[in-house]
Write an enzyme that holds these catalytic residues in place. Sequence first.
Site, short mmCIF file in Angstrom:
data_model
loop_
_atom_site.label_atom_id
_atom_site.label_comp_id
_atom_site.label_asym_id
_atom_site.label_seq_id
_atom_site.Cartn_x
_atom_site.Cartn_y
_atom_site.Cartn_z
N ILE A 12 102.87 -58.60 -73.16
CA ILE A 12 102.03 -59.58 -72.46
C ILE A 12 101.90 -59.21 -70.97
O ILE A 12 100.79 -59.19 -70.42
CB ILE A 12 102.62 -61.01 -72.61
CG1 ILE A 12 102.60 -61.45 -74.08
CG2 ILE A 12 101.86 -62.01 -71.74
CD1 ILE A 12 103.28 -62.78 -74.35
N ASP A 33 111.29 -56.72 -63.73
CA ASP A 33 111.78 -56.46 -65.09
C ASP A 33 113.17 -55.84 -64.97
O ASP A 33 113.43 -55.05 -64.06
CB ASP A 33 110.83 -55.50 -65.84
CG ASP A 33 111.01 -55.57 -67.35
OD1 ASP A 33 110.06 -55.95 -68.05
OD2 ASP A 33 112.12 -55.23 -67.83
N ALA A 70 108.94 -62.73 -70.28
CA ALA A 70 110.20 -61.98 -70.48
C ALA A 70 111.03 -62.64 -71.56
O ALA A 70 110.89 -62.31 -72.74
CB ALA A 70 110.95 -61.93 -69.15
N SER A 92 107.81 -68.15 -72.26
CA SER A 92 109.04 -68.39 -73.04
C SER A 92 109.38 -69.88 -72.96
O SER A 92 110.38 -70.30 -72.37
CB SER A 92 110.17 -67.51 -72.51
OG SER A 92 109.77 -66.17 -72.51
N ALA A 122 100.05 -68.27 -78.49
CA ALA A 122 99.68 -67.78 -79.82
C ALA A 122 98.88 -68.79 -80.63
O ALA A 122 98.36 -68.43 -81.69
CB ALA A 122 100.95 -67.43 -80.59
N HIS A 207 100.80 -69.67 -87.90
CA HIS A 207 101.30 -70.95 -87.40
C HIS A 207 100.39 -72.04 -87.94
O HIS A 207 99.17 -72.01 -87.68
CB HIS A 207 101.28 -71.00 -85.87
CG HIS A 207 102.00 -69.87 -85.22
ND1 HIS A 207 103.38 -69.77 -85.16
CD2 HIS A 207 101.53 -68.76 -84.59
CE1 HIS A 207 103.72 -68.68 -84.53
NE2 HIS A 207 102.62 -68.04 -84.18
N1 LIG Z 1 104.08 -69.01 -75.80
C1 LIG Z 1 103.63 -68.19 -76.76
O1 LIG Z 1 102.71 -68.50 -77.52
C2 LIG Z 1 104.25 -66.84 -76.91
C3 LIG Z 1 103.69 -65.91 -77.79
C4 LIG Z 1 104.25 -64.65 -77.87
C5 LIG Z 1 105.36 -64.32 -77.13
N2 LIG Z 1 105.92 -65.27 -76.33
C6 LIG Z 1 107.12 -64.98 -75.53
O2 LIG Z 1 106.70 -64.32 -74.35
C7 LIG Z 1 107.75 -63.46 -73.90
C8 LIG Z 1 107.20 -62.06 -73.69
O3 LIG Z 1 106.68 -61.55 -74.91
P1 LIG Z 1 106.34 -59.98 -75.06
O4 LIG Z 1 105.88 -59.77 -76.45
O5 LIG Z 1 105.48 -59.54 -73.92
O6 LIG Z 1 107.81 -59.37 -74.93
P2 LIG Z 1 108.25 -57.85 -74.80
O7 LIG Z 1 109.54 -57.75 -75.54
O8 LIG Z 1 107.15 -56.91 -75.13
O9 LIG Z 1 108.55 -57.70 -73.21
C9 LIG Z 1 109.52 -58.45 -72.56
C10 LIG Z 1 109.89 -57.73 -71.25
O10 LIG Z 1 110.74 -58.59 -70.50
C11 LIG Z 1 111.83 -57.83 -69.98
N3 LIG Z 1 112.97 -58.72 -69.79
C12 LIG Z 1 113.82 -59.20 -70.72
N4 LIG Z 1 114.70 -60.05 -70.17
C13 LIG Z 1 114.38 -60.12 -68.86
C14 LIG Z 1 114.91 -60.85 -67.77
N5 LIG Z 1 115.95 -61.69 -67.92
N6 LIG Z 1 114.35 -60.68 -66.56
C15 LIG Z 1 113.29 -59.85 -66.41
N7 LIG Z 1 112.74 -59.13 -67.40
C16 LIG Z 1 113.29 -59.27 -68.61
C17 LIG Z 1 112.07 -56.73 -71.00
O11 LIG Z 1 112.71 -55.61 -70.41
C18 LIG Z 1 110.65 -56.42 -71.48
O12 LIG Z 1 110.07 -55.38 -70.70
C19 LIG Z 1 108.85 -63.56 -74.99
O13 LIG Z 1 109.81 -64.53 -74.62
C20 LIG Z 1 108.10 -64.04 -76.20
O14 LIG Z 1 108.95 -64.72 -77.12
C21 LIG Z 1 105.37 -66.50 -76.19
#
Ligand SMILES: NC(=O)c1ccc[n+]([C@@H]2O[C@H](COP(=O)([O-])OP(=O)(O)OC[C@H]3O[C@@H](n4cnc5c(N)ncnc54)[C@H](O)[C@@H]3O)[C@@H](O)[C@H]2O)c1
Length: 256
Positions: A12, A33, A70, A92, A122, A207
């Site tokens: 994202i 990150d 993240a 998140s 999503a 969903h």
């Molecule tokens: N609200 C929604 O509808 C929805 C939908 C999809 C994903 N999400 C959430 O969005 C977030 C990101 O999704 P994504 O697919 O881009 O994830 P991803 O795994 O592709 O990327 C996450 C990034 O965050 C970094 N990271 C992890 N912990 C961290 C911290 N404490 N501080 C800083 N950076 C950190 C990781 O190194 C990674 O580069 C996740 O929590 C996911 O569950 C939400």
Amino acid sequence: MKKIGIIGYGLIGKYIHEHLPELGDAELAFVYDLSSEATAGLDPELVLSSPEKLSECLEVQAVDIVVEAATYQAVWQLAPVVLPHADFLTFSSTAFADENFRAEAEKLCKKWNRRIHIPHGAVLGYDGIFDGRELLESVVITTTKRPANLGSNVKEKTVLFDGPTREACQKFPRNVNVHAGIAIAGLGFDKTRSRIVADPDVEGNTHLIEVQADGMRFNIEVCSVPKGLVTGAYTPVSAFNALKRIVSDEPGLVIC
Ligand SMILES: NC(=O)c1ccc[n+]([C@@H]2O[C@H](COP(=O)([O-])OP(=O)(O)OC[C@H]3O[C@@H](n4cnc5c(N)ncnc54)[C@H](O)[C@@H]3O)[C@@H](O)[C@H]2O)c1
């Protein structure tokens, strides 16, 4: 000129960065990150990896909004660092299932006159649920994914969880962000019912949101194929367009 910070440079975060030029009058302030691998291709001047550096950066730059993509732990840890300086857009959303954190976040928003935006990510329908919240009688959200995407190895279709959304957020924090958003928009974390189903035969993340209310009911089903383990194809695009609406002052769902 809007200044935008990004926490989490995965699917994202990267998509949002790549599309920032489409916002016109907007500039990337930083990328935060914890993984140096994730940010390897970026200008090192833009990269941050500790809460202290983030705080210093926010002190000197007038950042308008920080996008979190993240983890829920990053939301917990960094909300107190971000909110004194900027609004927060959090993907998140399971972070808000923790009552103490939610109360702290609300306090910080009040103190600093900030907003925390909850994007629809999503799924769809937060607006309709929010606008009809006085009428709602039951809200059930069922997420079906392949077992591996839920950390499971079941060989046939299995209900892994059926219960209150607050508990689903504790047990499946990376998979039920949309349940958290639906709960915040409607009946709250204790009265919203979450179902999580592992099915080896499905292609995408589905969903199904079922809403019953006094005098009406609706069901919304969204299916999107994941590009990584968690995030479906629709989310990065909806994420960017949610940010676009917010920087154009069309706020959508805000938590405080
Ligand atoms: N609200 C929604 O509808 C929805 C939908 C999809 C994903 N999400 C959430 O969005 C977030 C990101 O999704 P994504 O697919 O881009 O994830 P991803 O795994 O592709 O990327 C996450 C990034 O965050 C970094 N990271 C992890 N912990 C961290 C911290 N404490 N501080 C800083 N950076 C950190 C990781 O190194 C990674 O580069 C996740 O929590 C996911 O569950 C939400």
